[in-house]
Structures are given as structure tokens and as C-alpha cells.
Scaffold this active site. Structure first.
Site, mmCIF file in Angstrom:
data_model
loop_
_atom_site.group_PDB
_atom_site.id
_atom_site.type_symbol
_atom_site.label_atom_id
_atom_site.label_comp_id
_atom_site.label_asym_id
_atom_site.label_seq_id
_atom_site.Cartn_x
_atom_site.Cartn_y
_atom_site.Cartn_z
ATOM 1 N N LYS A 75 84.409 27.219 111.170
ATOM 2 C CA LYS A 75 85.099 28.493 111.452
ATOM 3 C C LYS A 75 86.356 28.622 110.590
ATOM 4 C CE LYS A 75 85.227 29.889 115.793
ATOM 5 N NZ LYS A 75 85.595 30.299 117.178
ATOM 6 N N LYS A 87 88.864 18.899 117.569
ATOM 7 C CA LYS A 87 88.776 19.317 118.965
ATOM 8 C C LYS A 87 89.147 18.136 119.831
ATOM 9 C CE LYS A 87 87.317 22.969 121.351
ATOM 10 N NZ LYS A 87 87.399 24.375 120.979
ATOM 11 N N THR A 159 90.709 38.272 119.089
ATOM 12 C CA THR A 159 89.277 38.049 118.832
ATOM 13 C C THR A 159 88.497 39.358 118.921
ATOM 14 O OG1 THR A 159 89.509 35.776 119.591
ATOM 15 C CG2 THR A 159 87.284 36.660 119.540
HETATM 16 P P1 NAD Z 1 87.275 35.152 129.753
HETATM 17 O O1 NAD Z 1 87.224 34.112 130.791
HETATM 18 O O2 NAD Z 1 88.510 35.950 129.579
HETATM 19 O O3 NAD Z 1 86.087 36.206 129.981
HETATM 20 C C1 NAD Z 1 84.768 35.821 130.198
HETATM 21 C C2 NAD Z 1 84.092 36.921 130.972
HETATM 22 O O4 NAD Z 1 82.701 36.615 131.067
HETATM 23 C C3 NAD Z 1 84.585 37.096 132.415
HETATM 24 O O5 NAD Z 1 84.720 38.478 132.673
HETATM 25 C C4 NAD Z 1 83.471 36.493 133.264
HETATM 26 O O6 NAD Z 1 83.368 37.098 134.543
HETATM 27 C C5 NAD Z 1 82.283 36.838 132.395
HETATM 28 N N1 NAD Z 1 81.095 36.039 132.658
HETATM 29 C C6 NAD Z 1 80.985 34.724 132.966
HETATM 30 N N2 NAD Z 1 79.698 34.385 133.131
HETATM 31 C C7 NAD Z 1 78.984 35.510 132.922
HETATM 32 C C8 NAD Z 1 77.604 35.799 132.943
HETATM 33 N N3 NAD Z 1 76.709 34.851 133.193
HETATM 34 N N4 NAD Z 1 77.202 37.062 132.673
HETATM 35 C C9 NAD Z 1 78.106 38.025 132.387
HETATM 36 N N5 NAD Z 1 79.431 37.806 132.346
HETATM 37 C C10 NAD Z 1 79.854 36.557 132.613
HETATM 38 O O7 NAD Z 1 86.863 34.399 128.399
HETATM 39 P P2 NAD Z 1 87.106 34.895 126.903
HETATM 40 O O8 NAD Z 1 88.363 34.288 126.382
HETATM 41 O O9 NAD Z 1 86.929 36.379 126.838
HETATM 42 O O10 NAD Z 1 85.910 34.160 126.143
HETATM 43 C C11 NAD Z 1 84.596 34.688 126.176
HETATM 44 C C12 NAD Z 1 83.729 33.932 125.185
HETATM 45 O O11 NAD Z 1 84.250 34.083 123.869
HETATM 46 C C13 NAD Z 1 83.648 32.428 125.412
HETATM 47 O O12 NAD Z 1 82.360 31.997 125.033
HETATM 48 C C14 NAD Z 1 84.672 31.852 124.439
HETATM 49 O O13 NAD Z 1 84.357 30.524 124.065
HETATM 50 C C15 NAD Z 1 84.481 32.802 123.282
HETATM 51 N N6 NAD Z 1 85.643 32.879 122.392
HETATM 52 C C16 NAD Z 1 86.851 33.270 122.883
HETATM 53 C C17 NAD Z 1 87.929 33.391 122.013
HETATM 54 C C18 NAD Z 1 89.264 33.895 122.489
HETATM 55 O O14 NAD Z 1 90.104 34.214 121.649
HETATM 56 N N7 NAD Z 1 89.519 34.002 123.779
HETATM 57 C C19 NAD Z 1 87.777 33.097 120.639
HETATM 58 C C20 NAD Z 1 86.518 32.693 120.177
HETATM 59 C C21 NAD Z 1 85.456 32.600 121.071
#
Ligand code: NAD
Length: 383
Positions: A75, A87, A159
Site C-alpha cells: 500500500k 504491522k 479514506t
Molecule cells: P468502522 O468501524 O467505522 O465502520 C464499519 C462499519 O461496518 C460499521 O458501520 C459496522 O456496523 C459495519 N459492519 C460490520 N459488519 C458488517 C456486516 N457484516 N455487514 C454490513 N456492515 C457491517 O470501520 P472503518 O474505519 O470504516 O473501516 C471499514 C473497513 O475499511 C475495514 O475493513 C477497515 O480495515 C478498512 N479500512 C479503513 C481505513 C480507515 O481509514 N478507517 C483505511 C483503510 C481500510
């Protein structure tokens, strides 16, 4: 004898995972006095000190830590950052009492403090407050609170902003007009909510959204601000007035142009890939689509922008923060880098007739190898 055997097994396991890119170092941390068990994988530091999150989870393993570290190498290289990938995992339940968590995180920070080539960031189970504790102990961490010079990447939607830049480029390749495009977002959390908001600013319409409790659909468009307000109050997406609730996982097959996974891994896979109706998938979640499913979608003409290209906005923001940049600078760098990378990956995939992920991995590996060729040992060893 016992300890020789244990050492030999551990060494074999680490070398089983290794290849010519890394890992440069693997450190097992055991501090029984404070009940700390942790692992740090510094995968590759040819481009610069490794940036990668600190995950706190009771079942985290060396294998998981290594795969996540390698994903960060790709990445960061793909994003053209002056950073390698790493990590760390603290093997513990993140739901513990805050005072205990602080003790554990601070003990972890002291243990990794000498590894100057690793810069910790937030991940599952840790947040910007934990990064402040780590910086207090070690002098380095990214994803810090605003009060100590951080750029709150989740609050500003770093993001989601990057996903939107990727979608703009990919729409041209997929023959979709973003103005009026119908978008479905799985996981209306930090990433999903901001992606919906930024895409709507460019004229897209959010037709479906889900969270862990359920999903809602409205072909005429959901009210994004109202949905965000419901979630901010601690509600579920299905609490949104006027929207039709559907089964949570039925969002995969919703009729839309752009589908955004922003929740869990492996949500599109062999057993549901045939239900996908979108023309474009822009991956917010890490490994949201399995490799097999990505190939099937490619054969069907569905364009998939790989996770480590589309969701790099957060780490780009963290890198700008680390180098003393401002919030507007971070947003500009996210736009520029993700646009350029998406364009390059999709052009390579089209010209070579390969899946975009193959093109993205080839691009990232080339960049890592070029950086390695400029170092004395192929990859600088952590100090
Ligand atoms: P978050 O916890 O803020 O949001 C996740 C959302 O997904 C929540 O609303 C939760 O209720 C929902 N959720 C969980 N299980 C679910 C399911 N089975 N079906 C539908 N919805 C479901 O997390 P985030 O920071 O938004 O991260 C989301 C994804 O993006 C993760 O995979 C994370 O690794 C990835 N990611 C995040 C970032 C970042 O900057 N936060 C950067 C790169 C990748």
C-alpha cells in the site's frame, strides 16, 4: 534442549513466511510482569521507515501480522510514500478497562521504542489516544489527536475521500457517468459514510447502505445526512425513516452502478459473486473481495479497484501528518496520488488483459524493488 527446540520451531515459522521482499525483522515481545504479549513485523524498509497499524485482538497471530505488514509494504509503495510496511499486534481483548489498556499500550511502546524503523498507527482495537500514549513513550506515532499536531483521519474522511478519487477515475474506464450514478455502501461507518458523502457531492446517488444490524434501500436516493445523524445517535441504518429495510447481506445483489465494501473481509466470494449487479466495485474494506471472486467479476466485465490502491487515503494522511503537513495538504496529496495510481493500475490491467489486482501488485513490487536496489543490504535493517 527444550528451549533449543522451541527456538528452532519459531525460526522455521518465520522463515516459512519470508521471501525476497521481507520481512526485515520479526520481534516477539513477552513482558510477563505486565501481562504483555505482542508481535512486531517490520516487513520492508527500503523506501523509508515502515508505517503500519497496531492491532489489539485476543486471537492475533504471527501469520496475520505478517500478511498485514506485507499489505502495508504494497500500500505504501503503491501510494509512492517514503515509507516501508510493517504491522504489530498486541494479543489482548481491546474491550478491557481504559487504565489497563493504557498500561499495556505504554509497555508495548517501551518494548518497540528501539525499533526506530517502525512508526505505529491506529488499527482495530487502538485509536488516536493510544497513538498519543505511544508517542509519549517513543517520540513517534501517526494518527495522533489534533491537540498534539495530528490530523484526525477518520473525522475528515481521508479514506472516503481517496475512494471517491478512485471512483472518479474508474468510472471513466467503466463507462459510468458519476453524476447520477447509483451507489451502494456496505458498512456505513467511518469509511463508508464519508465515501457516500463525497460521492454525493459529485452527483452520485446513495441507493443502499448497511451496517452490522441490517440494510436499507431507496432507488430514489437515501438521505445521507439523515442516515449519518441516525448513526451518530448510536442507531442502526434501519432506523432511517422512510427507507425500506432489506436483509443485511442482500446489499451485495442490490441494483446499482458502483458498489463499495466498507466493512468486513471476504464479503464478495464464490457463493455470492453471481448476485453482484454493479458495474464497478471500489474497495474500501481490506480484502473485501476474494481473489477467485475478483477473477469471476473481471471475466464478467465488472471493474474492481483493489483495496490497497483505493483505500490508501488513511495512510497517505498519516504520512503527511508525520512529515509535518497540514490537513488541506493531506487532502490534496490523497486526491493526486490515488487518482494517478488508479489510472496507472487500470491502464496496465486493460493493456495487458489482466485483473487490476495483478497490475496493482506488479506496480507495487516494482516500486519496492527499485527502492531496494538503492540500499546496501537490499533492505535496510531496522536499527
Ligand atoms: P468502522 O468501524 O467505522 O465502520 C464499519 C462499519 O461496518 C460499521 O458501520 C459496522 O456496523 C459495519 N459492519 C460490520 N459488519 C458488517 C456486516 N457484516 N455487514 C454490513 N456492515 C457491517 O470501520 P472503518 O474505519 O470504516 O473501516 C471499514 C473497513 O475499511 C475495514 O475493513 C477497515 O480495515 C478498512 N479500512 C479503513 C481505513 C480507515 O481509514 N478507517 C483505511 C483503510 C481500510
Amino acid at each position: 534442549m527444550m528451549s533449543d527446540q522451541r527456538e528452532s520451531t519459531m525460526t522455521d515459522t518465520v522463515f516459512d513466511l519470508a521471501d525476497d521482499l521481507g520481512p526485515a525483522a520479526v520481534i516477539h515481545i513477552h513482558r510477563p510482569a505486565v501481562g504483555l504479549q505482542a508481535i512486531l513485523v517490520v516487513d520492508n524498509v527500503a523506501a523509508g521507515p515502515a508505517i503500519g497499524g497496531v492491532r489489539m485482538a485476543p486471537d492475533a497471530s504471527l501469520g496475520e501480522c505478517f500478511r498485514l505488514a506485507r499489505a502495508m509494504t504494497f500500500k505504501n509503495a503503491a501510494a509512492g510514500l517514503p515509507h516501508g510496511g510493517g504491522k504489530s499486534v498486541i494479543i489482548a481483548d481491546p474491550g478491557m478497562q481504559p487504565a489497563r489498556k493504557q498500561q499495556l499500550v505504554r509497555a508495548f511502546a517501551c518494548a518497540i521504542s528501539p525499533i526506530a524503523d517502525y512508526i505505529p498507527g491506529p488499527d482495530m482495537g487502538t485509536d488516536e489516544t493510544a497513538m498519543a500514549w505511544i508517542r509519549d513513550e517513543t517520540g513517534r506515532a501517526v494518527g495522533l489527536p489534533r491537540e498534539i499536531g495530528g490530523i484526525p483521519l477518520d473525522e475528515i474522511g481521508a479514506t472516503g475521500r481517496g475512494l471517491t478519487a478512485a471512483a472518479e477515475v474508474a468510472c471513466r474506464h467503466a463507462g459510468i457517468d458519476l453524476a447520477g450514478a447509483r451507489v451502494a455502501v456496505q458498512g456505513f461507518g467511518s469509511v463508508g459514510r464519508h465515501a457516500a458523502r463525497f460521492l454525493a457531492k459529485r452527483g452520485a446517488v446513495l441507493v443502499a447502505a448497511s451496517d452490522s444490524k441490517g440494510a436499507v434501500i431507496d432507488p430514489d436516493g437515501l438521505d445521507i445526512d439523515a442516515l449519518a445523524a441516525v448513526k451518530a445517535r448510536g442507531g442502526k441504518v434501519t432506523d432511517l425513516a422512510g427507507a425500506r429495510a432489506i436483509d443485511r447481506d442482500a446489499i451485495v445483489g442490490v441494483d446499482c452502478d458502483i458498489w463499495i465494501p466498507a466493512a468486513r473481509p471476504d464479503v464478495i466470494r464464490a457463493d455470492n459473486v453471481d448476485t453482484v449487479r454493479a458495474k464497478l466495485i471500489v474497495q474500501g474494506a481490506n480484502i473485501g473481495v476474494t481473489a477467485d471472486a475478483e477473477r469471476t467479476l473481471h471475466e464478467r466485465g465488472v471493474l474492481c479497484v483493489p483495496d490497497f490502491i483505493a483505500n490508501a487515503g488513511g495512510v497517505i494522511c498519516a504520512s503527511v501528518e508525520y512529515h509535518g503537513g497540514s490537513e488541506p495538504q493531506a487532502l490534496a496529496v490523497i486526491d493526486e496520488k490515488i487518482r494517478a495510481n488508479t489510472e496507472e493500475v487500470l491502464e496496465r490491467a486493460r493493456d495487458d488483459g489482466i485483473v487490476p489486482r495483478e497490475a496493482a501488485e506488479a506496480m507495487a513490487q516494482e516500486r519496492v524493488r527499485r527502492a531496494m536496489a538503492l540500499t546496501r543490504f537490499g533492505t535496510k535493517l531496522p536499527s
